[in-house]
Design an enzyme around this catalytic site. Sequence first.
Site, mmCIF file in Angstrom:
data_model
loop_
_atom_site.group_PDB
_atom_site.id
_atom_site.type_symbol
_atom_site.label_atom_id
_atom_site.label_comp_id
_atom_site.label_asym_id
_atom_site.label_seq_id
_atom_site.Cartn_x
_atom_site.Cartn_y
_atom_site.Cartn_z
ATOM 1 N N GLU A 52 0.815 -1.223 0.000
ATOM 2 C CA GLU A 52 0.000 0.000 0.000
ATOM 3 C C GLU A 52 0.846 1.270 0.000
ATOM 4 O O GLU A 52 0.417 2.301 -0.525
ATOM 5 C CB GLU A 52 -0.961 0.013 1.197
ATOM 6 N N PHE A 114 -11.225 -7.539 13.997
ATOM 7 C CA PHE A 114 -10.153 -7.989 13.109
ATOM 8 C C PHE A 114 -9.836 -6.901 12.070
ATOM 9 O O PHE A 114 -10.730 -6.348 11.452
ATOM 10 C CB PHE A 114 -10.558 -9.285 12.399
ATOM 11 N N GLN A 115 -8.589 -6.624 11.921
ATOM 12 C CA GLN A 115 -8.104 -5.584 10.999
ATOM 13 C C GLN A 115 -8.734 -4.225 11.250
ATOM 14 O O GLN A 115 -8.978 -3.465 10.319
ATOM 15 C CB GLN A 115 -8.282 -6.024 9.534
ATOM 16 N N LYS A 164 -17.570 -0.834 6.382
ATOM 17 C CA LYS A 164 -17.973 -1.847 5.407
ATOM 18 C C LYS A 164 -19.495 -1.862 5.227
ATOM 19 O O LYS A 164 -19.985 -2.011 4.105
ATOM 20 C CB LYS A 164 -17.472 -3.220 5.857
ATOM 21 N N MET A 480 24.049 9.277 2.405
ATOM 22 C CA MET A 480 24.009 10.566 3.095
ATOM 23 C C MET A 480 24.358 10.406 4.568
ATOM 24 O O MET A 480 25.064 11.229 5.145
ATOM 25 C CB MET A 480 22.633 11.220 2.930
#
Lengths: 584, 168
Positions: A52, A114-115, A164, A480
């Site tokens: 993602e 969940f999630q 959802k 760097m």
Amino acid sequence: MTETLSGAQAIIRSLELLGVDTVFGLPGGAILPTYDPLMDSSKIRHILVRHEQGAGHAAEGYAAASGRLGVCIATSGPGATNLVTAIADAHMDSVPMLAITGQVNSHAIGTDAFQEADIVGITMPITKHSFLVTKAEDIPAVMASAIEIATTGRPGPVLVDVAKDAQNAKFEFSWPPTKEMTPGYKPVTDPHGKQVQAAAELILQSKKPILYVGGGVIRAGAHKELHKLAKLIGAPVTTTLMARGAYPDSDPQHLGMPGMHGTVPAVTGLQKADLLITLGARFDDRVTGDVKTFAKGAKVIHVDIDPAEIGKIRHADVPIVGDAKVVIAMLTQELEKQLKGKKYDISEWWSYLIGLKERYPLGYNDLDDGKLAPQYVIERIGQLSGPEAIYAAGVGQHQMWSAQFINYENPNTWLNSGGAGTMGYAVPAAMGAKVAMPEKLVWAIDGDGCFQMTNQELATCTINQIPIKVAIINNSSLGMVRQWQTLFYNKRYSNTDLHTGTDTQMVPDFVKLSDAYGCLAIRVEKVEEVDAAIKLAMETNDRPVVIDFIVGRDAMVWPMVPAGVSNDAVQYARDAAPIWDGEE
Amino acid sequence: MSQHVLSLLVEDKPGILTRVAALFARRGFNIESLAVGTTEVEGVSRMTVVVNLDGQPLEQVTKQLNKLVNVLKIVELEDDSSVARDHMLVKVRTDASTRSQVLEAVTLFRARVIDVVSDSVVIEVTGDSAKCKAFIKVLEPFGIKELVQSGAIAISRGSKSMSEKVLK
């Protein structure tokens, strides 16, 4: 006219109606309802990423290259938290971005389902605004409002988190939405005429003005207006890291980039000026160095669309809140009026600056170990690809060299993570840019450290025929950080060796890795191979190309102002401060 | 350090208190007190925030607050053109020998006793923060068992209303 749609269908329909043609994303449980109608959309191209974060940076690259809104989609919980870095990045660099995330069912919110993750809460400090949608009927208005907020005023990321059950519920969809979601959002775009007048007067009184141009000029699409203003008054121009391309590098009025790794003329020009004409810039610490000693003798005109930027770091003598495009055009007009055909003479200032330009041009040396100079590689990429190409960089030495040694002539051709400094930006951002501008040559100039953070998107590029070119400036280290260890930590190289060079274990072997991803992979170790590899990359458009440039690790980025130190202490090269005349 | 009273009209939406409080936290602004409640307009809440700052950063505070999309309007309420009140409930230890002294203080401060038991009283007092502080000082010798205070709420003097222009 209304139509019965599910919330999910309404999300897709709203995006279509709002002109979105591309989304980057990855499905999961809580966003599944929305992925179903997405499959049927003929107007929206969905590009399935491999992580993602890649979707987020791709949306940023898409936006930065095209000036349009970038859109990314993820599921709840870890899907959403994986977007966080890209959202923070977009927030720092004012990138117009819409992030859509699925959320668990509304009745499960707060139960540690969940999630489940409170992504609205997590992203509150790094979004311009965010919405949690628990009712399907709010979707059209929320989508319209989210996009308006992301793209107007000072652009930025907006998150829309949709439960959802709101995606699944049916409702009567109508367009345009009538419900006003955000009555408190009213960005100011038109400046006060009196302030513009005062700014013009201050300019004409000044003897040593300098245009301090920031990324706001690019976001506002104000490069043409800037050019006209610069030509009218003949003042020197500096373009910050975020503004590279806002003013042509080939123009003699351009002093280059200011800041920690800016050119001596740009850094010193700002220090010695009596007036900073600040356009869409925010006095970032990487530009000012020690603020107390920054441009001490200068008055400040500060133009910004975000009122909170004005006076945040540096007092503005003439503050102007407004859209850079509008303000610069008005200012130019006002100056023309006040000049009445007379010439504004700053030739004395220029003779000083020309001296600096002649004495302190950007440059680099060959390396003692005989390895490729990274600056040379980047310079050749720029020279062979030209100013029409788009260049996305990661973060670190290669980013600075790309800002220094590629000539930018056009806005939206230089993409990088300026404010957040996000390693791993380059590959997905280049992917997004190539999707937005398929006819353009798009380079990701990346480091061996950065590349290992997001190179999984090469799979996305290969599968979706997005033929970007990747140049890995492989110095086998976190360059760097290593440079700072060389300069400030007695060459104690704590954890900066990445073992990716040809004289190391080579884990991973970037050529084998890129080959496995379906790319044309080339390794370059010698000067005489550089041009041929770049040309081959430019000719290859049936798949992505990755060139592993093995470069010397001791090359350093110069000039440099050490962190927190006055810009008066700019070092042209190691232990080489510019020599100032007389009392300077 | 100077104290300023800011009055905010905000949309009554979930998370708005978090947005405002988090902004103060992440920008390093110092909240003295914060009170929030509904207003005469449905869907609009009003926050009174007392901040401890110096002149220059106050402008930063209001500008940053204005960037919050759910914030509709901000005004600074100056001392001489507004009234501010704190509300305080305090439980004080009393016995037969001290009760009358406590009740005398209550009268002097125009406070009210709202609960009495054999060894303590609960007192309610309203006033500006100076009055509340003075009252606490007077009660301290008797033994303060518990103290709870609202943040200040404030309103401008005169007939003008803060919400007039914002909310058509």
